[in-house]
Each structure stands twice: as C-alpha cells, then as structure tokens.
Design an enzyme around this catalytic site. Sequence first.
Site, PDB file in Angstrom:
ATOM      1  N   GLU A 244       0.826  -1.203   0.000  1.00 29.62           N
ATOM      2  CA  GLU A 244       0.000   0.000   0.000  1.00 29.62           C
ATOM      3  C   GLU A 244       0.862   1.255   0.000  1.00 29.62           C
ATOM      4  OE1 GLU A 244      -4.361   0.739   1.731  1.00 29.62           O
ATOM      5  OE2 GLU A 244      -2.841   0.409   3.276  1.00 29.62           O
ATOM      6  N   ARG A 270      -5.397  33.907 -19.021  1.00 28.23           N
ATOM      7  CA  ARG A 270      -5.942  34.964 -18.164  1.00 28.23           C
ATOM      8  C   ARG A 270      -5.130  36.246 -18.280  1.00 28.23           C
ATOM      9  NH1 ARG A 270      -8.728  36.797 -13.872  1.00 28.23           N
ATOM     10  NH2 ARG A 270      -7.608  37.721 -12.096  1.00 28.23           N
TER      11      ARG A 270
END
Length: 388
Positions: A244, A270
């Site tokens: 894990e 932007r």
Amino acid sequence: MSAVDGLLRSGPDGAEAVVDEYRDRALPLVEQLAGKGFRDQWEALAGLGVLRLGPPVPEAGTVPGPVTRSLAMIEGIGLAGVDPGVVYAMASQVFGMEYPLRAALPAEAWRSVARIQDGGELLCHALTERKGGSDPLSMDTRARRDGDGYVLEGAKTFITAAPVADLALVFARTGEGRSPFSLSAFLFPVSTPGVTRADAFAKTALPGVPMGELVFDGVRLPAGSLVGGEGSGLALLTSTTTWERALLLGYALGPMRRTLRRLTDWASERGHFGRRMGASHQVASRISDMALVLHRSRTLLYGMAARLDAGTPTRRLSAEAALTKISVSEDYVRLTEHATALSGVRAFIADSELPADLHSPMAALTYAGPNDLLRIGVAREFGLPVEN
C-alpha cells in the site's frame, strides 16, 4: 494532447499507452456516473478491468508488467476525472489487498475470492482500532479457538469501504503480549452472524468513498477463514502495508495532472496587469514546481511498480515504500498549495473553474501510516536507535 500530457510521459515502456487507454475508456463513464452511489461507480469501473490482476508470472517480454499495468490503469481513470475517493478505494483494494492476498493464499483459496476482481464483491481491510492503528501489537480484537474454528470479539474503525463491503480482511489477536506471532488474519463475509456495521463517518477528505466501523460480537469463524497459519498475521500485515505504501498514492497522479493542466491553461489565457498571467516569473515558477513534483511522484511510483514486477520481496522494500509514500503524499500537498495560491479565491468556490480540495491531499499524509511515524521506521532501518 495538451502540453502537460505531452511532456510528462516518463513512464516505462507500454505504461503510457495503458494510461491513455483507461483514460479514454473511463471518460464516457464519468458523465454517466455523476450523482451515482459508490457501489454503482465501483462496479462500472471494475467492468473496465481495473481490479483484474495480470498473471503472477507473465510471459517473457510482457510490457508493461502486471503491477505497472495496474498502476497505469489507476492513473488513467483518475486522469479521466473519476471521483478521487473511488480511485483511492480501487488502488487500496488492488495494491493493499489483492496482490498480497494472491501471494499469501493457496491457489484454491485465492480462486474462491478472486471474484472481487470483477467488482461484484468488495473487500475491506480491517486493522485500525479506536486506541490506535499504527501499533498493531496493541490491538484488543481477539479470536479465540473454539472447536475446529474461532470466535471473534472486538471492533475495528476508520475502515475504508466498511459500510458497503462484502468481505473483510480482519487482523485479530490469537496470542498474548507483543510477540510478532501474536496476531492472525481472517478473511470472511461481512454478512457473517455477529458482525455489525456502524453508520458511515461524515468525512471531509475523499468523501466519495465511505468509511466506517465493524463490530464483532461472538462471530464464529471456520478454520478456513484463517489466512496463512495462526500467528502469521503480522507477516501478512507487513506485506499489505508495504504494497500500500509503495503504490496507493497512484490514485493521486490523475488528479495532480488534471490540476496542473487546468492551471497551466488558465495562466496561459488569463489577463493580469496588462499581460497574460503566465508571463509572470512567479506564476511560471509555481507552474514549474507543480510539474516537478508530479514528475518526481510518477518516477517514484512507477519505479516501485517495476521493483515489484521484477519479483523483489516486499520485506526488502519496506523503507523504499515508506519513502515513496512520504514523498508522493507531501508532493500532492505541495502541488495543491501551489494551485491554491495561483487560483486565489476561486480555489474556495465550489462551482468555480478552479476549485481546490485541500482536505484530501492532507489526508494522504495519514493514510497507510502517518508520515512522521514512517520517518521513524526508515531511520530505524538505517540503524538509528530510535523508538516509536
């Protein structure tokens, strides 16, 4: 293909094609599954084969290897925009349970539970108790021998998918004290008489996957539910946690890349003080730092997958797995912090084009073991006389 996706293709041979394939296969499902429950999403994505393991001994020359392919599938569905909580849960089952169990169970026993790979049944990993999870030898849950089986008493908490799971891998005490042979592991249906599920927790991180508790009150288990021999629970737990820690954070690669792509596109277009926002050296630096942590995370995770594909025993990977988990989880936080700084107030508006989820990356610092404790474990492997 965006510039971000074109540049960050450093995976091993064959892996990038698998990422692209599962991104493209999951994309239509993302819209179809919007608003659906966890199990609906789980079963639909399992239908793509995400939970299915490759052969334990692949044919010579198979590229990529089975573990690398599993990681690439997880990255691909995350890149498509599948709910990160669902991707996390799938990564947890594949790497934290399926691979270790296939190695630990006799072939016949594995075949009896291998249906979890098709998504019809879901498995949960029940270790943590209210008094702690990072110190398994302090657990109170106990399985006592009774005839040719066991009787299980106790409770587990903070279990991913417990409210909806069909099967549970439960660690319990079968011996006394802090002996490494005092724990055993049991695999059995959650519907077994005496098992009670508590209500799901209301979570702020990864809300797309439920988390809950299991209570065991006189649960009678047959001898066949024991995984490995009695007293081998800590050895199995060491394997599941190493797997894990090595690969769970694969669930974050898709969201990280999507965030980087979104911010890069936005900064390129932007307007800001009479120029495009991306013309600012500060903005460009943050974007580059985001690319750096994503590149580093991919390199570490695919490197661990390659080691496991090569057959490296998990007992030789515990320190590397911990370091990988620490690095990728902290880089996930770092990338999200950069994204938040660049997005401004838009980061905190749910329906803006640049929302930022800070809770889920922060939670990655704790899942599969808190990073502070993992650092102590690594130092101990280096020979330092440090205790938890």
